[in-house]
Motif scaffolding. Structure first.
Motif, PDB file in Angstrom:
ATOM      1  N   SER A  21      -2.250 -12.422  -2.413  1.00 46.15           N
ATOM      2  CA  SER A  21      -2.879 -11.706  -3.833  1.00 46.15           C
ATOM      3  C   SER A  21      -3.393 -10.265  -3.389  1.00 46.15           C
ATOM      4  O   SER A  21      -3.117  -9.135  -4.093  1.00 46.15           O
ATOM      5  CB  SER A  21      -4.206 -12.325  -4.032  1.00 46.15           C
ATOM      6  N   SER A  22      -3.969 -10.020  -2.194  1.00 47.05           N
ATOM      7  CA  SER A  22      -4.670  -8.828  -1.806  1.00 47.05           C
ATOM      8  C   SER A  22      -3.522  -7.870  -1.454  1.00 47.05           C
ATOM      9  O   SER A  22      -3.305  -6.590  -1.841  1.00 47.05           O
ATOM     10  CB  SER A  22      -5.442  -8.961  -0.487  1.00 47.05           C
ATOM     11  N   LEU A  23      -2.524  -8.203  -0.772  1.00 45.57           N
ATOM     12  CA  LEU A  23      -1.139  -7.308  -0.513  1.00 45.57           C
ATOM     13  C   LEU A  23      -0.495  -6.828  -1.680  1.00 45.57           C
ATOM     14  O   LEU A  23      -0.403  -5.756  -1.751  1.00 45.57           O
ATOM     15  CB  LEU A  23      -0.466  -8.230   0.427  1.00 45.57           C
ATOM     16  N   ARG A  24      -0.399  -7.844  -2.584  1.00 48.10           N
ATOM     17  CA  ARG A  24       0.462  -7.410  -3.786  1.00 48.10           C
ATOM     18  C   ARG A  24      -0.527  -6.308  -4.765  1.00 48.10           C
ATOM     19  O   ARG A  24       0.214  -5.378  -5.184  1.00 48.10           O
ATOM     20  CB  ARG A  24       0.500  -8.831  -4.730  1.00 48.10           C
ATOM     21  N   ILE A  25      -1.540  -6.494  -4.669  1.00 50.26           N
ATOM     22  CA  ILE A  25      -2.608  -5.406  -5.452  1.00 50.26           C
ATOM     23  C   ILE A  25      -2.252  -4.185  -4.766  1.00 50.26           C
ATOM     24  O   ILE A  25      -2.141  -3.106  -5.399  1.00 50.26           O
ATOM     25  CB  ILE A  25      -4.021  -5.977  -5.740  1.00 50.26           C
ATOM     26  N   ALA A  26      -2.513  -4.282  -3.383  1.00 49.14           N
ATOM     27  CA  ALA A  26      -2.489  -2.986  -2.551  1.00 49.14           C
ATOM     28  C   ALA A  26      -1.097  -2.346  -2.639  1.00 49.14           C
ATOM     29  O   ALA A  26      -1.029  -1.158  -3.114  1.00 49.14           O
ATOM     30  CB  ALA A  26      -2.688  -3.211  -1.218  1.00 49.14           C
ATOM     31  N   VAL A  27      -0.031  -3.075  -2.789  1.00 47.91           N
ATOM     32  CA  VAL A  27       1.193  -2.636  -2.742  1.00 47.91           C
ATOM     33  C   VAL A  27       1.526  -1.711  -4.224  1.00 47.91           C
ATOM     34  O   VAL A  27       2.002  -0.840  -4.289  1.00 47.91           O
ATOM     35  CB  VAL A  27       2.383  -3.558  -2.423  1.00 47.91           C
ATOM     36  N   LEU A  28       1.086  -2.648  -5.101  1.00 46.22           N
ATOM     37  CA  LEU A  28       1.480  -1.901  -6.455  1.00 46.22           C
ATOM     38  C   LEU A  28       0.812  -0.951  -6.795  1.00 46.22           C
ATOM     39  O   LEU A  28       1.224   0.174  -7.308  1.00 46.22           O
ATOM     40  CB  LEU A  28       1.057  -3.118  -7.725  1.00 46.22           C
ATOM     41  N   HIS A  29      -0.527  -0.816  -6.244  1.00 45.54           N
ATOM     42  CA  HIS A  29      -1.528   0.350  -6.411  1.00 45.54           C
ATOM     43  C   HIS A  29      -1.020   1.667  -5.472  1.00 45.54           C
ATOM     44  O   HIS A  29      -0.809   2.746  -6.428  1.00 45.54           O
ATOM     45  CB  HIS A  29      -2.945   0.189  -6.206  1.00 45.54           C
ATOM     46  N   LEU A  30      -0.559   1.545  -4.465  1.00 44.67           N
ATOM     47  CA  LEU A  30       0.038   2.512  -3.640  1.00 44.67           C
ATOM     48  C   LEU A  30       1.361   3.013  -4.323  1.00 44.67           C
ATOM     49  O   LEU A  30       1.627   4.182  -4.424  1.00 44.67           O
ATOM     50  CB  LEU A  30       0.156   1.912  -2.336  1.00 44.67           C
ATOM     51  N   SER A  31       2.231   2.171  -4.840  1.00 42.13           N
ATOM     52  CA  SER A  31       3.459   2.380  -5.396  1.00 42.13           C
ATOM     53  C   SER A  31       3.199   3.293  -6.487  1.00 42.13           C
ATOM     54  O   SER A  31       3.851   4.169  -6.896  1.00 42.13           O
ATOM     55  CB  SER A  31       4.208   1.363  -5.927  1.00 42.13           C
ATOM     56  N   ARG A  32       2.019   2.685  -7.427  1.00 44.73           N
ATOM     57  CA  ARG A  32       1.976   3.460  -8.708  1.00 44.73           C
ATOM     58  C   ARG A  32       1.549   4.925  -8.404  1.00 44.73           C
ATOM     59  O   ARG A  32       1.801   6.151  -9.037  1.00 44.73           O
ATOM     60  CB  ARG A  32       0.698   2.931  -9.621  1.00 44.73           C
ATOM     61  N   THR A  33       0.585   5.079  -7.345  1.00 43.96           N
ATOM     62  CA  THR A  33      -0.100   6.291  -6.926  1.00 43.96           C
ATOM     63  C   THR A  33       1.079   7.260  -6.322  1.00 43.96           C
ATOM     64  O   THR A  33       1.141   8.380  -6.661  1.00 43.96           O
ATOM     65  CB  THR A  33      -1.136   5.942  -5.951  1.00 43.96           C
ATOM     66  N   LEU A  34       1.967   6.687  -5.333  1.00 47.55           N
ATOM     67  CA  LEU A  34       3.112   7.415  -5.143  1.00 47.55           C
ATOM     68  C   LEU A  34       4.078   8.066  -6.275  1.00 47.55           C
ATOM     69  O   LEU A  34       4.543   9.195  -6.012  1.00 47.55           O
ATOM     70  CB  LEU A  34       3.809   6.796  -4.034  1.00 47.55           C
ATOM     71  N   ARG A  35       4.382   7.283  -7.090  1.00 46.48           N
ATOM     72  CA  ARG A  35       5.273   7.570  -8.173  1.00 46.48           C
ATOM     73  C   ARG A  35       4.661   8.525  -8.915  1.00 46.48           C
ATOM     74  O   ARG A  35       5.428   9.482  -9.655  1.00 46.48           O
ATOM     75  CB  ARG A  35       5.754   6.564  -8.891  1.00 46.48           C
ATOM     76  N   GLY A  36       3.269   8.396  -9.382  1.00 46.97           N
ATOM     77  CA  GLY A  36       2.692   9.385 -10.142  1.00 46.97           C
ATOM     78  C   GLY A  36       2.311  10.665  -9.857  1.00 46.97           C
ATOM     79  O   GLY A  36       1.791  11.485 -10.400  1.00 46.97           O
ATOM     80  N   ASN A  37       2.200  10.706  -8.426  1.00 44.78           N
ATOM     81  CA  ASN A  37       1.456  11.995  -7.892  1.00 44.78           C
ATOM     82  C   ASN A  37       2.284  13.161  -7.988  1.00 44.78           C
ATOM     83  O   ASN A  37       3.327  13.062  -7.558  1.00 44.78           O
ATOM     84  CB  ASN A  37       1.377  11.648  -6.251  1.00 44.78           C
ATOM     85  N   GLY A  38       1.855  14.232  -8.771  1.00 45.18           N
ATOM     86  CA  GLY A  38       2.178  15.588  -8.604  1.00 45.18           C
ATOM     87  C   GLY A  38       3.355  15.580  -9.948  1.00 45.18           C
ATOM     88  O   GLY A  38       3.761  16.795  -9.828  1.00 45.18           O
ATOM     89  N   THR A  39       3.676  14.619 -10.895  1.00 43.66           N
ATOM     90  CA  THR A  39       4.720  14.874 -11.547  1.00 43.66           C
ATOM     91  C   THR A  39       4.180  14.327 -13.023  1.00 43.66           C
ATOM     92  O   THR A  39       3.042  13.617 -13.036  1.00 43.66           O
ATOM     93  CB  THR A  39       6.058  14.056 -11.379  1.00 43.66           C
ATOM     94  N   PRO A  40       4.603  14.870 -13.989  1.00 44.77           N
ATOM     95  CA  PRO A  40       4.130  14.655 -15.565  1.00 44.77           C
ATOM     96  C   PRO A  40       5.007  13.125 -15.930  1.00 44.77           C
ATOM     97  O   PRO A  40       4.798  12.760 -16.899  1.00 44.77           O
ATOM     98  CB  PRO A  40       4.497  15.670 -16.222  1.00 44.77           C
ATOM     99  N   LEU A  41       5.676  12.621 -15.003  1.00 47.58           N
ATOM    100  CA  LEU A  41       6.493  11.390 -15.541  1.00 47.58           C
ATOM    101  C   LEU A  41       5.627  10.164 -15.907  1.00 47.58           C
ATOM    102  O   LEU A  41       5.983   9.522 -16.868  1.00 47.58           O
ATOM    103  CB  LEU A  41       7.471  11.164 -14.352  1.00 47.58           C
ATOM    104  N   GLY A  42       4.855   9.654 -15.119  1.00 45.74           N
ATOM    105  CA  GLY A  42       4.212   8.304 -15.120  1.00 45.74           C
ATOM    106  C   GLY A  42       5.130   7.323 -14.569  1.00 45.74           C
ATOM    107  O   GLY A  42       6.504   7.493 -14.430  1.00 45.74           O
ATOM    108  N   GLU A  43       4.707   6.062 -14.417  1.00 36.74           N
ATOM    109  CA  GLU A  43       5.268   5.076 -13.741  1.00 36.74           C
ATOM    110  C   GLU A  43       6.858   4.689 -14.503  1.00 36.74           C
ATOM    111  O   GLU A  43       7.953   4.608 -13.667  1.00 36.74           O
ATOM    112  CB  GLU A  43       4.616   3.996 -13.489  1.00 36.74           C
TER     113      GLU A  43
END
Length: 139
Positions: free
Chosen positions: A10-32
């Motif tokens: 559970s902890s790893l899933r939440i951390a990976v999802l949050h990191l993935s969303r942050t990396l994808r959305g960082n610096g672009t207007p795209l969104g996930e």
């Protein structure tokens, strides 16, 4: 005190999802969602709207709307399929490729900055975890 596999999962899933969303959305207007569609087109080449919907696990109407928006913004090109005029082929444009490159570069910069604040021990732990996670995905 022992931590259960379920708690770690559970902890790893939440951390990976949050990191993935942050990396994808960082610096672009795209969104996930839009980033994910563009990345799929880069990885797999041109796809039909139906194939994209199945790949992204969304409904056809949702994907049609998303593709329409991406097309209006110039990130994808849409063309009726020659073999079946009912189907629309979607491909990545140069502008779409460029926004993915920008997202990748800025995401890496963000991550490198965060990693730079960690201790050697923490970096080594994350390095081992990354290798384990890659291995899990290959099974």
């Amino acid at each position: 005190m022992s931590v259960s596999t379920r708690e770690i999962s559970s902890s790893l899933r939440i951390a990976v999802l949050h990191l993935s969303r942050t990396l994808r959305g960082n610096g672009t207007p795209l969104g996930e969602s839009r980033h994910s569609v563009l990345a799929a087109l880069r990885r797999h080449g041109a796809m039909t709207v139906g194939d994209l919907a199945r790949h992204e696990r969304v409904t056809m109407p949702s994907m049609s709307k998303l593709v329409s928006t991406l097309s209006e913004e110039g990130y994808v090109a849409c063309e009726r399929m020659a073999e079946d005029g009912r189907k629309v082929g979607v491909s990545l444009t140069e502008k779409g490729e460029n926004i993915l490159v920008t997202a990748h570069v800025e995401g890496l910069a963000w991550l490198e900055e965060r990693l730079g604040a960690l201790s050697r021990e923490e970096l080594a732990t994350l390095g081992r975890a990354a290798a384990i996670m890659r291995g899990m995905c290959e099974e």
